[in-house]
Design a protein around this motif. Structure first.
Motif, PDB file in Angstrom:
ATOM      1  N   LEU A 476     -48.602-135.172  67.424  1.00 54.83           N
ATOM      2  CA  LEU A 476     -48.674-136.574  67.006  1.00 54.83           C
ATOM      3  C   LEU A 476     -48.443-137.498  68.195  1.00 54.83           C
ATOM      4  CD1 LEU A 476     -46.537-136.462  63.709  1.00 54.83           C
ATOM      5  CD2 LEU A 476     -49.032-136.317  63.914  1.00 54.83           C
ATOM      6  N   GLU A 480     -47.395-142.279  65.749  1.00 52.99           N
ATOM      7  CA  GLU A 480     -47.451-141.445  64.538  1.00 52.99           C
ATOM      8  C   GLU A 480     -46.099-140.790  64.266  1.00 52.99           C
ATOM      9  OE1 GLU A 480     -52.214-140.295  64.882  1.00 52.99           O
ATOM     10  OE2 GLU A 480     -50.665-138.954  65.706  1.00 52.99           O
ATOM     11  N   ASN A 522     -51.625-147.997  60.164  1.00 51.56           N
ATOM     12  CA  ASN A 522     -50.435-147.169  59.984  1.00 51.56           C
ATOM     13  C   ASN A 522     -49.612-147.592  58.774  1.00 51.56           C
ATOM     14  OD1 ASN A 522     -50.990-145.468  62.114  1.00 51.56           O
ATOM     15  ND2 ASN A 522     -49.795-146.633  63.600  1.00 51.56           N
ATOM     16  N   LYS A 562     -55.685-136.652  58.979  1.00 54.16           N
ATOM     17  CA  LYS A 562     -54.461-137.143  59.606  1.00 54.16           C
ATOM     18  C   LYS A 562     -53.351-137.270  58.567  1.00 54.16           C
ATOM     19  CE  LYS A 562     -53.830-138.148  63.238  1.00 54.16           C
ATOM     20  NZ  LYS A 562     -53.251-137.300  64.306  1.00 54.16           N
TER      21      LYS A 562
END
Length: 837
Positions: A476, A480, A522, A562
């Motif tokens: 990551l 992340e 995100n 993801k």
């Protein structure tokens, strides 16, 4: 008649010792029956004091009776008999609970003319025969000092000595010895008690089923601060140190918390009629009613809050008292060389702070944490005090959010979150926790309340034990990693509401994520992950993860690869944060299989059917050298195995190994694996008495079971159990498996209660298979019972999926559509539910 008059009557008539003990026993039992009513009127410390005083009167009366019995009408003055009866332990503190031991110390002085041994012996026999639960010590006054230095437990007990009855002269001599004991080698005693407390706190950590006496923040922590204060200052009551060691308000908050623990412990003793100090979930309903709580969850929450308060108070002020005893001139230079800022030091991965340092602002403290090298730390009580008393204004300034964001970037954030919890500022820095602070979870699954569970999840994500998942995390980006930590910390903060906690939590995380200035993409991932944070475990443990419909539905919720990787990491952390040993090799395998299957689906633009998936696996098998070395006939037989699930559930190399063993099977063969938990692998041509096997081994709890028809009438079974067996039981296990090939073997299958609404039969599962689902309470022998029913109906099980917790079970069975089974669904329902009718 008054008991004193009855005693006199027995003595005057020269009655037996048995008559006296019988009288006392009846009197004590009558008092015990009145305790529930007394508790309702006088709860908390007041109840304990009244109970203690009553026992004082009983012990005093027994002593007087003993003397009257021995001396008759020529009773000496009490001060001339060189004996003192002294209360110790909780009895000495006037905190004696209903079923706790009554700890007595009998001290004496040797004086000519008195047979003190006979007096003491007669007193003990009377007390024990009357049903008093005594713990006792007998010492000559001059022997007390020596005895106290032989055992720290004795010295601690003497700290709480309280005179009940006897010679004032003997007691006065005892108090001189007690003061001598108190001031002798204080440093060693203090260090030993602090070390003892540290060991106890590790053994009994925070829990939703706390031990009121031993757990972190329990009564033992309260005892510790008293023992230390008494040793150092000679005080008899902690209130004497207000305005000297702590403020009136601090002491008041501590006493309110302590009062609740007194009430809960007394209620537990009364309800269970024994010395029960654990607030188990099964006792919560009755304790709630007895203490006047309308909401059971609120009771547990209040207890957890009280234990936090006592723990915080004890940690800070015990350290404040013992500081002079820790002084070491040689360490001054050492600490100066490790100074971080004024009054704050880092040494051996521990942060120390001077108690003389003025409380620092929260932004200063957070900056200090950020500046520390990135590793795990422990925090001294002085530093805990800084965070406990720092002022945090709300709403938080953007500077604070920026500092919190920096903490999330660190590899080791768990120790900081634990510090925030211990200091009572977690919900001030992360407002999402305000509704879930000390919130218990009555689901039969979680060991910890929501806040501690969330912190434990961060600990799990920062110390991943599985290399594959650790590799996913390492891949990551920094953003992340920050994202997954934020989600892991806040995933359960939607609990405590009537609405679905995943939906509520998804809404709550958005404002926080925006304050951290996360990118919109995100933030959307945060929302998705919180919404779906239980989806992966639910599907892995309860669904057929080799069914393409299940996989496509799963990925439609997760959205992309993801998110799938992030959810896998989150699920790992979530399960590890539940409690010790909840995450095991069995559910690890299920989650990995779901991840890899879902990944395969997600990587295909077009939907792949089961047939396509089977072909892809067959191609991988056919390329292996191990497959090419097989006889051509065996190759054909292997590729003709009907069950797609057989290919989906095994790796190509395992598929070949199973085929080889099947070819070698004459009648049957089996192997036993006890590496982690018990696993039995069976190949058979002759019938297997599966009902007998499962029923005989039901005490081991089945975790999963595979059943596949291979070729040449060979059927393959793999049964994995949640528990293991001892080495000495392996021979017996082999006998059980061998006997399972005798269809005449019978063992009584335990009666299991199932209702129609706990069973679901789906005949539309596929063209050749139907699915039977059972969702019910956990019952010993459930799987054996179900398989016995299937054998009766000649139902051929292709595979079984078992998932169970302490309280519930979700089992799934894929069966072949044969013998007109789907036109006789009612027969299945009727047989499975026969014990409920």
């Amino acid at each position: 008649m008054d008991i004193v008059l009855q005693i006199e009557d027995i003595i005057e008539k020269e009655g037996s010792d048995f008559e006296l003990s019988k009288l006392f026993k009846a009197y004590i039992n009558e008092y015990k029956t009145s305790l529930p009513e007394l508790f309702i009127k006088n709860q908390g410390k007041d109840f304990l004091v009244r109970h203690t005083k009553k026992l004082d009167s009983i012990v005093s009366l027994m002593y007087k009776t003993t003397l009257r019995r021995l001396f008759g009408n020529y009773l000496p003055m009490k001060n001339s008999i060189p004996i003192a009866i002294v209360a110790l332990g909780s009895y000495g503190r006037e905190q004696l609970c209903v079923h706790s031991d009554i700890d007595l110390l009998i001290v004496y002085e040797k004086v000519d003319g008195f047979n003190y041994e006979l007096i003491i012996e007669k007193l003990f026999y009377l007390a024990l025969d009357s049903g008093l639960k005594l713990g006792h010590r007998v010492h000559e006054v001059n022997d007390l000092f020596t005895a106290s230095n032989e055992d720290i437990t004795i010295k601690t007990a003497l700290m709480e000595a309280r005179f009940i009855i006897g010679s004032n002269f003997a007691w006065h001599a005892t108090t001189k010895e007690l003061n001598k004991i108190r001031v002798y080698d204080q440093k060693e005693y203090i260090f030993n008690k602090v070390e003892e407390a540290q060991i106890r706190r590790k053994k009994y950590p925070n829990s939703m089923q706390p031990n009121i006496k031993e757990s972190v923040g329990g009564l033992r922590d309260s005892n510790l601060i008293f023992w230390i204060a008494h040793i150092i200052y000679g005080i008899k009551n902690l209130k004497d140190l207000t305005q000297k060691l702590y403020s009136e308000e601090e002491y008041k908050e501590y006493r309110i918390a302590l009062e609740l623990l007194f009430r809960v412990r007394s209620a537990l003793h009364l309800i269970t009629n024994k010395q029960e100090d654990r607030l188990l979930l099964e006792h919560v309903p009755e304790v709630s009613v007895l203490l006047g709580f309308n909401n059971q969850q609120k009771l547990i929450s209040k207890v957890l809050q009280a234990q936090w308060r006592i723990s915080n108070f004890t940690l800070i002020f015990v350290k404040k008292m013992v500081r002079p005893y820790l002084y070491d001139a040689s360490s001054i230079k050492k600490f100066k060389n490790h100074r971080i800022s004024k009054g704050i030091y880092e040494y051996d991965d521990r942060i120390f702070t001077s108690y003389n340092l003025k409380t620092q602002p929260i932004n200063t403290l957070l900056k200090l944490l950020i500046a520390l090298p990135d590793k795990l730390y422990h925090f001294d009580a002085g530093f805990l005090k800084q965070f406990t008393y720092t002022k945090i204004s709300y709403p938080l300034k953007m500077e604070i959010y920026a500092l919190l964001k920096e903490l999330f970037y660190k590899k080791h954030m768990y120790c900081f979150l634990k510090l925030f919890y211990d200091a009572g500022v977690l919900h001030h820095l992360f407002s999402n926790f305000k509704k879930v602070l000390h919130l218990p979870q009555f689901d039969g699954y979680h060991d910890y309340p929501v806040d501690i569970h969330s912190i434990k999840c961060i600990e799990a994500i920062e110390s991943i034990k599985e290399p594959f998942i650790q590799n996913l995390f390492d891949e990551l980006t920094q953003e992340e990693k920050l994202l997954i930590k934020v989600v892991t910390l806040l995933h359960d903060t939607g609990k405590g509401r009537k609405r679905n906690h995943s939906e509520v939590g998804a809404k709550l995380i958005v404002p926080f994520a925006k304050k951290l200035k996360l990118k919109n993409e995100n933030i959307e991932r945060c929302v998705t992950l919180v919404k779906q944070h239980i989806t992966m475990s639910n599907i892995a443990f309860n669904e057929n993860i080799h069914n393409e419909k299940t996989l496509y539905k799963f990925m439609s919720n997760i959205k992309d690869i993801k998110n799938l990787k992030l959810l896998y990491i989150l699920t790992y952390a979530d399960i590890n944060g539940v409690g010790n040993n909840v995450y095991n090799s069995f559910n690890s395998k299920l989650l990995f299989n779901l991840y890899t299957s879902a990944l395969e689906v997600a990587q295909n633009v077009e939907r792949i059917t089961d047939a396509t998936k089977r072909i892809n696996i067959e191609k991988r098998v056919q390329k292996l050298p191990e497959f090419l070395s097989l006889p051509s006939l065996l190759q054909k037989k292997l590729l003709r195995v009907e069950s797609n699930l057989f290919f989906f559930k095994h790796t190509p190399i395992d598929i070949i190994k199973i085929a080889k063993k099947a070819k070698e099977t004459k009648k049957y063969s089996y192997s036993v694996d006890t590496k982690d938990s018990l696993s039995i692998e069976i190949y058979r041509k002759i019938p297997l008495n599966i009902g007998y096997l499962l029923a005989t081994l039901s005490y081991l709890d089945v975790a999963s079971m595979e059943i596949f028809t291979l070729f040449d009438d060979v059927k393959y079974f793999k049964i994995e159990f949640m528990k293991n067996i001892d080495t000495e039981d392996i021979d017996q296990l082999h006998n059980i498996v061998e006997n399972a090939f005798d269809m005449e073997q019978r063992v009584e299958v335990k009666k299991v209660a199932l209702s129609n609404d706990e069973i679901n039969i789906d005949c539309e599962h596929s063209l050749v298979h139907a699915e039977i689902r059972v969702k019910t309470k956990n019952q010993r022998g459930l799987l054996a019972y179900i398989m016995d029913c299937f054998e009766t109906l000649k139902i051929n099980v292709v595979t079984a999926k078992i998932y169970s917790t302490k309280h519930k079970v979700k089992d799934s069975f894929l069966i072949e559509k044969q013998n007109d089974i789907c036109n006789n669904v009612e027969k299945i329902y009727k047989l499975l539910t026969k014990n409920s009718n």
